[in-house]
Design an enzyme around this catalytic site. Structure first.
Site, short mmCIF file in Angstrom:
data_model
loop_
_atom_site.label_atom_id
_atom_site.label_comp_id
_atom_site.label_asym_id
_atom_site.label_seq_id
_atom_site.Cartn_x
_atom_site.Cartn_y
_atom_site.Cartn_z
N TYR A 56 0.84 -1.21 0.00
CA TYR A 56 0.00 0.00 0.00
C TYR A 56 0.87 1.25 0.00
O TYR A 56 1.83 1.32 0.75
CB TYR A 56 -0.93 0.02 1.23
CG TYR A 56 -2.37 0.05 0.80
CD1 TYR A 56 -2.96 1.24 0.35
CD2 TYR A 56 -3.13 -1.11 0.77
CE1 TYR A 56 -4.26 1.27 -0.10
CE2 TYR A 56 -4.44 -1.09 0.32
CZ TYR A 56 -5.00 0.10 -0.12
OH TYR A 56 -6.28 0.12 -0.57
N GLU A 58 -0.34 4.90 -0.50
CA GLU A 58 -1.07 6.17 -0.70
C GLU A 58 -0.13 7.35 -0.60
O GLU A 58 0.72 7.42 0.29
CB GLU A 58 -2.19 6.31 0.33
CG GLU A 58 -3.41 5.49 -0.05
CD GLU A 58 -4.59 5.71 0.89
OE1 GLU A 58 -4.51 6.61 1.75
OE2 GLU A 58 -5.59 4.99 0.74
N ASP A 202 -6.72 13.00 -25.28
CA ASP A 202 -6.88 11.63 -24.82
C ASP A 202 -6.28 10.72 -25.87
O ASP A 202 -6.90 10.44 -26.90
CB ASP A 202 -8.36 11.33 -24.58
CG ASP A 202 -8.58 9.94 -23.99
OD1 ASP A 202 -7.64 9.12 -24.02
OD2 ASP A 202 -9.70 9.68 -23.50
N THR A 228 -4.30 5.57 -21.64
CA THR A 228 -4.20 4.24 -21.05
C THR A 228 -2.81 3.72 -21.39
O THR A 228 -2.13 4.26 -22.28
CB THR A 228 -5.24 3.27 -21.63
OG1 THR A 228 -5.06 3.19 -23.05
CG2 THR A 228 -6.67 3.73 -21.33
N LYS A 231 -3.10 -0.18 -24.60
CA LYS A 231 -3.57 -0.33 -25.98
C LYS A 231 -2.34 -0.41 -26.91
O LYS A 231 -1.56 -1.32 -26.76
CB LYS A 231 -4.57 0.77 -26.30
CG LYS A 231 -5.81 0.65 -25.37
CD LYS A 231 -6.86 1.71 -25.57
CE LYS A 231 -7.97 1.54 -24.53
NZ LYS A 231 -9.00 2.60 -24.63
N ARG A 237 -2.79 -3.09 -17.85
CA ARG A 237 -4.00 -2.30 -17.71
C ARG A 237 -3.71 -1.18 -16.73
O ARG A 237 -3.43 -1.43 -15.56
CB ARG A 237 -5.14 -3.17 -17.14
CG ARG A 237 -5.54 -4.29 -18.04
CD ARG A 237 -5.90 -3.80 -19.42
NE ARG A 237 -7.28 -3.40 -19.48
CZ ARG A 237 -8.24 -4.13 -20.03
NH1 ARG A 237 -7.96 -5.30 -20.56
NH2 ARG A 237 -9.47 -3.69 -20.07
C1 LIG Z 1 -9.96 3.03 -23.77
C2 LIG Z 1 -10.22 4.48 -23.65
C3 LIG Z 1 -10.48 5.08 -22.41
C4 LIG Z 1 -10.79 4.32 -21.15
O1 LIG Z 1 -9.93 3.40 -20.72
P1 LIG Z 1 -10.35 2.29 -19.67
O2 LIG Z 1 -9.04 1.81 -19.21
O3 LIG Z 1 -11.15 1.28 -20.44
O4 LIG Z 1 -11.16 2.94 -18.59
C5 LIG Z 1 -10.58 6.46 -22.37
N1 LIG Z 1 -10.46 7.20 -23.47
C6 LIG Z 1 -10.25 6.65 -24.68
C7 LIG Z 1 -10.12 7.53 -25.87
C8 LIG Z 1 -10.13 5.27 -24.81
O5 LIG Z 1 -9.95 4.74 -26.01
#
Ligand SMILES: *Cc1c(COP(=O)(O)O)cnc(C)c1O
Length: 423
Positions: A56, A58, A202, A228, A231, A237
Site C-alpha cells: 500500500y 497512498e 486523450d 491508457t 492499448k 492495464r
Molecule cells: C480506452 C479508452 C479510455 C478508457 O480506458 P479504460 O481503461 O477502459 O477505462 C478512455 N479514453 C479513450 C479515448 C479510450 O480509447
C-alpha cells in the site's frame, strides 16, 4: 503453456487455471483485431504478477501515508521519468487505475460540477468519459459535442471552433475510441486558446504510435495528456496523466486524494517496464508496422468494396460501414468470432441503427503486429473477413469452421508473447 509458468495456480485452483490456459489458447488461435487490445511482453506479465501487489502506497514518492516505501518510491519515480522522457512532457502521474478514472481526474483538476466540457460525440468516435450522457461526466458536467463531417468522416474543425467560441467550455477533449485519422493537435490547441479552454488530449488508443513516432505528439499543444497504458503502448492495464509543470499539482491532487486511494504498485512497475520497451529503437519499427498493416488491410478491404469511414486510415484503426453489404455489425462480428477473427461491432457516424446493433465493425492492427504479421498477410485477412461477411448474409455456417482452421494454421507460425502450445 504460460511463460512465466503458473504451477501454483494449477495446483490450488485448477478451475481458474484451466480457464486462464483456455483464454491464452484462445488468444493464440485467433486473429485479434480489437483495436484497444494487444499482447504484453513476458516482462510486463512478470511485473504485473509480482509481490508489489501486496503493498500500500497512498501518496507520492517521499510523501507517503504508509511506511516501507524503500522500493516502491524508486519504482514509481522510474515510471515517471520514463514517461516524461518518452513523451517529452514536464510532468507525469502514473497512478490512475485506468483510462476512465484518469479522465475523471482531469475534470476534478479543472472543472466544478455543472461546468461545460466539449468532446467528440460517442457515436462519432468519442469516448464515454468525454461528456456522454450515460457517463458521470455527462451527468455531473454540461456537455457540448462536436461531430465528424458527413462527407469526409473526419472531425469537423470548423464546427469545433464555432462551438468552442459560442459555448466557451472550460475543458476541450480531443481524441477518441474510433478515429481512423490523424488528430490535429495544433489546430485544437489554437481553438482552445481562443476559447480560453484547457485542452486535454486523450491518446489512449494511439499512445504507442506517438511513442514510436508514427503519429504526431500532443506534447507542447495540449496542457493535459491522458492515456491508457494497455492499448498500442503495449503495457499493463493502467493509465497515466501528463501535463505541463504548471498543472502538475492540480493533476496530482485530483488523482490522490481527489479520486483514488492507494496506487496499484504492481501496475506501476509494469508501466515502467512497458515504457522502457517503448523507448527501444525496435518499438519505432513496431509502431510503423502497425500503421503499415492497417493501411494494407484497409486497401485490401476497399478493393473488396468495403465502405471505410473516412475512406481509409492513418493509424492502427479501421472503421467499416457494412450498410452496402446488407449485414449489420453485430451478426457479422459474432460470425467473425466463430471464424477465428475477433473484433467488435461499432456505431458509424450518423448510424441509423441502434447502439447495441449498429452498422459498423471496428478493427485495429496492434495485436497482429505484435504477433509478427506484416502487409503480406493483410490481403488474406481481408479475404477471410469478406468471406465471413458474405457467409453471414447467406447464413452459411460451414464456411466459418473452415476459416477458423485456416486462421489457426496461419497463426501457428507467429509466436505469442506469454504463452506457447505444449509441444
Ligand atoms: C480506452 C479508452 C479510455 C478508457 O480506458 P479504460 O481503461 O477502459 O477505462 C478512455 N479514453 C479513450 C479515448 C479510450 O480509447
Amino acid at each position: 503453456m504460460h511463460q512465466p509458468a503458473i504451477p501454483h495456480l494449477h495446483d490450488q485452483d485448477p478451475d481458474i487455471a484451466g480457464l486462464v490456459e483456455a483464454e491464452a489458447r484462445r488468444q493464440y488461435e485467433k486473429i485479434r483485431l480489437i483495436a484497444s487490445e494487444n499482447y504484453v511482453s513476458p516482462a510486463v506479465l512478470e511485473a504485473t504478477g509480482s509481490v508489489l501487489t501486496n503493498k500500500y502506497s497512498e501518496g507520492y514518492a517521499g510523501r507517503r501515508y504508509y511506511e516501507g516505501q524503500q522500493n516502491v518510491d524508486p519504482i514509481e519515480l522510474l515510471a515517471i521519468e520514463r514517461a516524461k522522457a518518452l513523451f517529452g512532457v514536464e510532468h507525469a502521474n502514473v497512478q490512475p487505475y485506468s483510462g476512465s478514472p484518469a479522465n475523471l481526474a482531469v475534470y476534478m483538476a479543472f472543472l466544478d460540477p455543472g461546468d461545460k466540457v466539449m468532446g467528440l460525440s460517442l457515436p462519432m468516435g468519442g469516448h464515454l468519459t468525454h461528456g456522454w450522457s450515460v457517463s458521470a461526466t455527462g451527468k455531473w458536467f454540461t456537455p457540448v459535442r462536436y461531430d465528424v463531417r458527413a462527407d469526409t468522416g473526419r472531425v469537423d474543425m470548423d464546427q469545433v471552433r464555432d462551438l468552442a467560441l459560442k459555448e466557451r467550455p472550460k475543458l476541450i477533449w480531443c481524441g477518441g475510441t474510433a478515429i481512423p485519422r490523424t488528430i490535429d493537435f495544433p489546430a485544437f490547441a489554437e481553438i482552445a486558446r481562443e476559447a480560453g479552454a484547457v485542452l486535454a488530449a486523450d491518446i489512449a488508443h494511439i499512445a504507442g504510435l506517438i511513442a514510436g513516432g508514427a503519429h504526431p505528439s500532443p506534447a507542447g499543444h495540449a496542457e493535459v495528456i491522458s492515456t491508457t497504458t494497455h492499448k498500442t503502448l503495449r503495457g499493463p492495464r493502467g493509465a497515466m496523466l501528463m501535463s505541463t509543470a504548471e498543472h502538475a499539482k492540480a493533476i496530482d491532487k485530483a488523482v490522490f486524494p481527489g479520486l483514488q486511494g492507494g496506487p496499484h504498485d504492481h501496475t506501476t512497475a509494469a508501466i515502467a517496464v512497458a515504457l522502457k520497451e517503448a523507448a527501444q529503437p525496435d518499438f519505432a519499427g513496431y509502431a510503423r508496422q502497425i500503421v503499415a498493416n492497417a493501411r494494407a488491410l484497409a486497401d485490401a478491404l476497399l478493393e473488396r468494396g468495403y465502405d471505410l469511414v473516412s475512406g481509409g486510415t492513418d493509424n492502427h484503426l479501421i472503421l467499416i460501414d457494412l450498410t452496402n453489404k446488407g449485414v449489420a455489425g453485430k451478426p457479422a462480428a459474432q460470425a467473425l468470432d466463430r471464424a477465428g477473427i475477433e473484433l467488435n461491432y461499432n456505431a458509424v457516424p450518423f448510424d441509423p441503427r441502434k447502439p447495441f446493433d449498429p452498422s459498423g465493425l471496428r478493427l485495429g492492427t496492434s495485436s497482429i503486429t505484435t504477433r509478427g504479421l506484416t502487409e503480406q498477410q493483410m490481403p488474406q485477412v481481408a479475404a477471410w473477413i469478406d468471406d465471413v461477411v458474405q457467409a453471414t448474409a447467406k447464413d452459411d455456417e460451414a464456411v466459418l469452421a473452415r476459416i477458423a482452421d485456416q486462421v489457426r494454421e496461419l497463426l501457428a507460425a507467429y509466436p505469442m508473447p506469454g504463452w506457447a502450445p505444449t509441444p
